[in-house]
Scaffold this motif. Structure first.
Motif, mmCIF file in Angstrom:
data_model
loop_
_atom_site.group_PDB
_atom_site.id
_atom_site.type_symbol
_atom_site.label_atom_id
_atom_site.label_comp_id
_atom_site.label_asym_id
_atom_site.label_seq_id
_atom_site.Cartn_x
_atom_site.Cartn_y
_atom_site.Cartn_z
ATOM 1 N N TYR A 1 38.133 42.731 46.998
ATOM 2 C CA TYR A 1 37.260 43.849 46.634
ATOM 3 C C TYR A 1 37.140 44.749 47.853
ATOM 4 O O TYR A 1 36.844 44.264 48.950
ATOM 5 C CB TYR A 1 35.843 43.375 46.311
ATOM 6 C CG TYR A 1 35.608 42.776 44.957
ATOM 7 C CD1 TYR A 1 36.589 42.740 43.972
ATOM 8 C CD2 TYR A 1 34.355 42.238 44.657
ATOM 9 C CE1 TYR A 1 36.326 42.176 42.733
ATOM 10 C CE2 TYR A 1 34.098 41.672 43.412
ATOM 11 C CZ TYR A 1 35.087 41.643 42.453
ATOM 12 O OH TYR A 1 34.813 41.087 41.236
ATOM 13 N N ARG B 1 39.299 31.160 41.957
ATOM 14 C CA ARG B 1 39.555 32.414 42.645
ATOM 15 C C ARG B 1 39.093 32.272 44.086
ATOM 16 O O ARG B 1 38.159 31.525 44.366
ATOM 17 C CB ARG B 1 38.739 33.560 42.034
ATOM 18 C CG ARG B 1 39.113 33.859 40.630
ATOM 19 C CD ARG B 1 38.278 35.003 40.097
ATOM 20 N NE ARG B 1 38.987 35.595 38.993
ATOM 21 C CZ ARG B 1 39.104 36.894 38.737
ATOM 22 N NH1 ARG B 1 38.503 37.779 39.503
ATOM 23 N NH2 ARG B 1 39.790 37.342 37.721
ATOM 24 N N LEU C 1 37.701 35.139 46.787
ATOM 25 C CA LEU C 1 37.330 36.551 46.831
ATOM 26 C C LEU C 1 37.164 36.984 48.280
ATOM 27 O O LEU C 1 36.433 36.337 49.037
ATOM 28 C CB LEU C 1 36.014 36.787 46.081
ATOM 29 C CG LEU C 1 35.490 38.226 46.183
ATOM 30 C CD1 LEU C 1 36.391 39.182 45.422
ATOM 31 C CD2 LEU C 1 34.068 38.321 45.658
ATOM 32 N N VAL D 1 35.909 40.259 50.330
ATOM 33 C CA VAL D 1 35.254 41.561 50.246
ATOM 34 C C VAL D 1 35.523 42.289 51.561
ATOM 35 O O VAL D 1 35.102 41.832 52.624
ATOM 36 C CB VAL D 1 33.734 41.410 50.012
ATOM 37 C CG1 VAL D 1 33.066 42.781 49.982
ATOM 38 C CG2 VAL D 1 33.473 40.652 48.716
ATOM 39 N N THR E 1 34.725 39.485 54.245
ATOM 40 C CA THR E 1 33.807 38.392 53.933
ATOM 41 C C THR E 1 34.442 37.608 52.789
ATOM 42 O O THR E 1 34.839 38.203 51.792
ATOM 43 C CB THR E 1 32.427 38.944 53.530
ATOM 44 O OG1 THR E 1 31.970 39.808 54.574
ATOM 45 C CG2 THR E 1 31.424 37.837 53.303
ATOM 46 N N VAL E 2 34.550 36.288 52.944
ATOM 47 C CA VAL E 2 35.354 35.482 52.030
ATOM 48 C C VAL E 2 34.473 34.511 51.240
ATOM 49 O O VAL E 2 33.539 33.922 51.793
ATOM 50 C CB VAL E 2 36.435 34.705 52.823
ATOM 51 C CG1 VAL E 2 37.232 33.784 51.912
ATOM 52 C CG2 VAL E 2 37.352 35.683 53.555
ATOM 53 N N PHE E 3 34.772 34.373 49.944
ATOM 54 C CA PHE E 3 34.102 33.404 49.073
ATOM 55 C C PHE E 3 35.168 32.538 48.407
ATOM 56 O O PHE E 3 36.034 33.065 47.705
ATOM 57 C CB PHE E 3 33.284 34.124 47.995
ATOM 58 C CG PHE E 3 32.236 35.037 48.561
ATOM 59 C CD1 PHE E 3 30.980 34.552 48.888
ATOM 60 C CD2 PHE E 3 32.506 36.372 48.790
ATOM 61 C CE1 PHE E 3 30.007 35.393 49.429
ATOM 62 C CE2 PHE E 3 31.548 37.224 49.325
ATOM 63 C CZ PHE E 3 30.289 36.725 49.646
ATOM 64 N N ASN E 4 35.100 31.243 48.628
ATOM 65 C CA ASN E 4 36.082 30.324 48.046
ATOM 66 C C ASN E 4 35.451 29.485 46.944
ATOM 67 O O ASN E 4 34.530 28.698 47.218
ATOM 68 C CB ASN E 4 36.631 29.382 49.125
ATOM 69 C CG ASN E 4 37.532 30.111 50.091
ATOM 70 O OD1 ASN E 4 38.492 30.764 49.697
ATOM 71 N ND2 ASN E 4 37.211 30.019 51.375
#
Lengths: 311, 311
Positions: free
Chosen positions: A15, A90, A92, A94, A103-106
């Motif tokens: 994103y 996913r 993600l 950002v 900024t990462v979301f696992n």
């Protein structure tokens, strides 16, 4: 032929936002970037760009699994992913337009049932029957035993393939008894898994527990390789900063290609450092800069380490 | 029968993380929560919980569109979404366990081609042929003309249905000429669209441009309704804080149900305030607390406003 195994394959989504404001509401600008990911998929992408197509296997399920498979097809990567009932994960990222920071979301990943895992293990010998090298990359999805990689390493060796393992924690430790040909942790993963303070000692520990060779990625400081025939420190020609995930996956691709071609460790390590360094500036794991790769290949400094320093 | 139109339907995803750290890497704990969303879908969810099933239409495409439809089926909502080639959007809410705060990311949505929009407009009269009320909610997806809602409002009126419109910006302004029966902006959307500083004046502007009635949601201060037969201020029995999206969608559901039943404005507004207030404490839009709803219904303060104050 090289097979890459990504048991916890992912759809990597990016994103772009103007700036990340915690507790704010953000308009995602433009169309979110999506592509098939997970370390083994990234390795296959690098291999394909080197003109060496690999077969991608692991698990994919649900709508996200379909998106992963659609993207593999679009990228011309050979898809031998095995269906699971649960939806694939996913990741993600950002990216803030203002400062370029990410900024990462696992997500944890699709849960794999015992029956699905047994089915994969049954099918695996056929998948790797023509493989020279099998690459096993990344975390284990929920539901799998921590020694899952050991089963796949043994089956690969029985099929006559060499193995490269890139994982961390108990998934790494519980795979060692199967004798992987190369394990490639990064320095932090290696110290965390072994509880050591010293990278060389920790690498020696992994060999004691069954790994035939250990290649530790140390970011801008390059690679430390501890093998049966010697130990080396391989240093990139320039200090680059950027994408550490992409660099690690490019390193693994070079290790797999070198093993498949029967290169010497010196040649393998030069190529692994050059390809890693050429991947660092690329924001997406699986990409590398072909011009940098070409330039770096002849400029990697290789230092043979005295046996006393590698335990 | 009530039809809810959500042209920019979404899959609403919630990630729980320990704490949101800009530029950090986050493990999403547990399985991400996913459900079909978009304002019209939320309205249909509220109506279904009131024992009044609605038909959900709009666009859905790609893997995300399939996930939206799967969830509608699981929720028992009647799905008349129309396929588009592009992938539907997601909204992502990242909830921090540490402080409970939410950070929201809204994807722009699937692009709708001219041919897809023309196909929808052609099909729309059949979709609403048995409708008493048609609800049109939310932003327009990329590709649609800003007067898209005007076409659907005219077709609804031709089919004998009343219309409730809940949108903002040019999508709101360019729909007014079709004469929607009720428009429900919130106060910020109303002032932004009209360029006014005063809510009552701005509401009167929308009526001047074609809206038959304007119901403005003002958060904890309740609703301002400006209609042909009078104007009212309806105030909830308690000041509650929580989810403003959910409150707005519950308000629209009450307006639609009241129109369908031919209730007086006084009765409609009491119910709209009670249902909104009962939705505020619920973290997911489309949910409301049935006990609070029951309690609040008889405790809404309704004040008739003198004509001079409503222009």
């Amino acid at each position: 032929m090289i097979v890459t195994v990504t048991l916890n394959a992912a759809l990597d989504v990016t994103y772009e936002v103007e700036a990340l404001i915690p507790h704010g509401s953000h308009r995602v600008t433009g169309v979110p970037h999506r592509r098939a990911g997970g370390k083994g998929v990234n390795v296959a992408r690098v291999l394909a760009a080197l003109g060496r197509p690999a077969l991608v296997t692991g698990f994919a399920g649900g709508p996200t699994g379909r998106a992963i498979r659609d993207d593999l097809r679009a990228a011309g990567l050979a898809d031998a992913l095995v269906p699971v009932a649960d939806d694939s994960r996913r990741t993600l990222t950002v990216v803030s337009r203002r400062d370029g920071d990410a900024t990462v979301f696992n997500e944890p990943g699709a849960t794999v049932s015992t029956a699905e895992w047994d089915g994969f293990v049954d099918r695996f010998p056929r998948l790797v029957q023509d493989a020279h090298v099998v690459v096993l990359s990344g975390s284990l999805p929920p539901g799998l035993p921590s020694d899952a990689y050991a089963d796949l390493i043994r089956a690969s060796h029985q099929a006559g393939a060499a193995t490269v393992l890139d994982t961390s924690g108990s998934a790494l430790l519980d795979a060692l008894s199967a004798g992987p040909d190369v394990v490639k942790p990064n320095a932090a993963e290696l110290l965390e898994a072994t509880g050591r303070q010293d990278v060389a000692r920790a690498a020696a520990d992994l060999r004691t527990h069954g790994a035939k060779a250990v290649v530790v990625s140390q970011g801008p400081e390059g690679l430390l390789a501890v093998t049966r025939t010697g130990s080396w420190h391989a240093v990139p020609p320039e200090r680059l900063s950027g994408n550490p995930t992409g660099a690690g996956d490019a390193c693994v691709a070079a290790l797999a290609a070198g093993l498949a071609d029967g290169l010497t460790w010196e040649a393998v390590l030069r190529e692994a450092v050059a390809l890693s360094a050429a991947a660092v500036p690329c924001p997406l794991a699986g990409d590398f800069d072909a011009r940098l790769h070409h330039r770096f290949r002849t400029h990697v400094a290789l230092e043979k380490i005295h046996a006393a320093h590698t335990y």
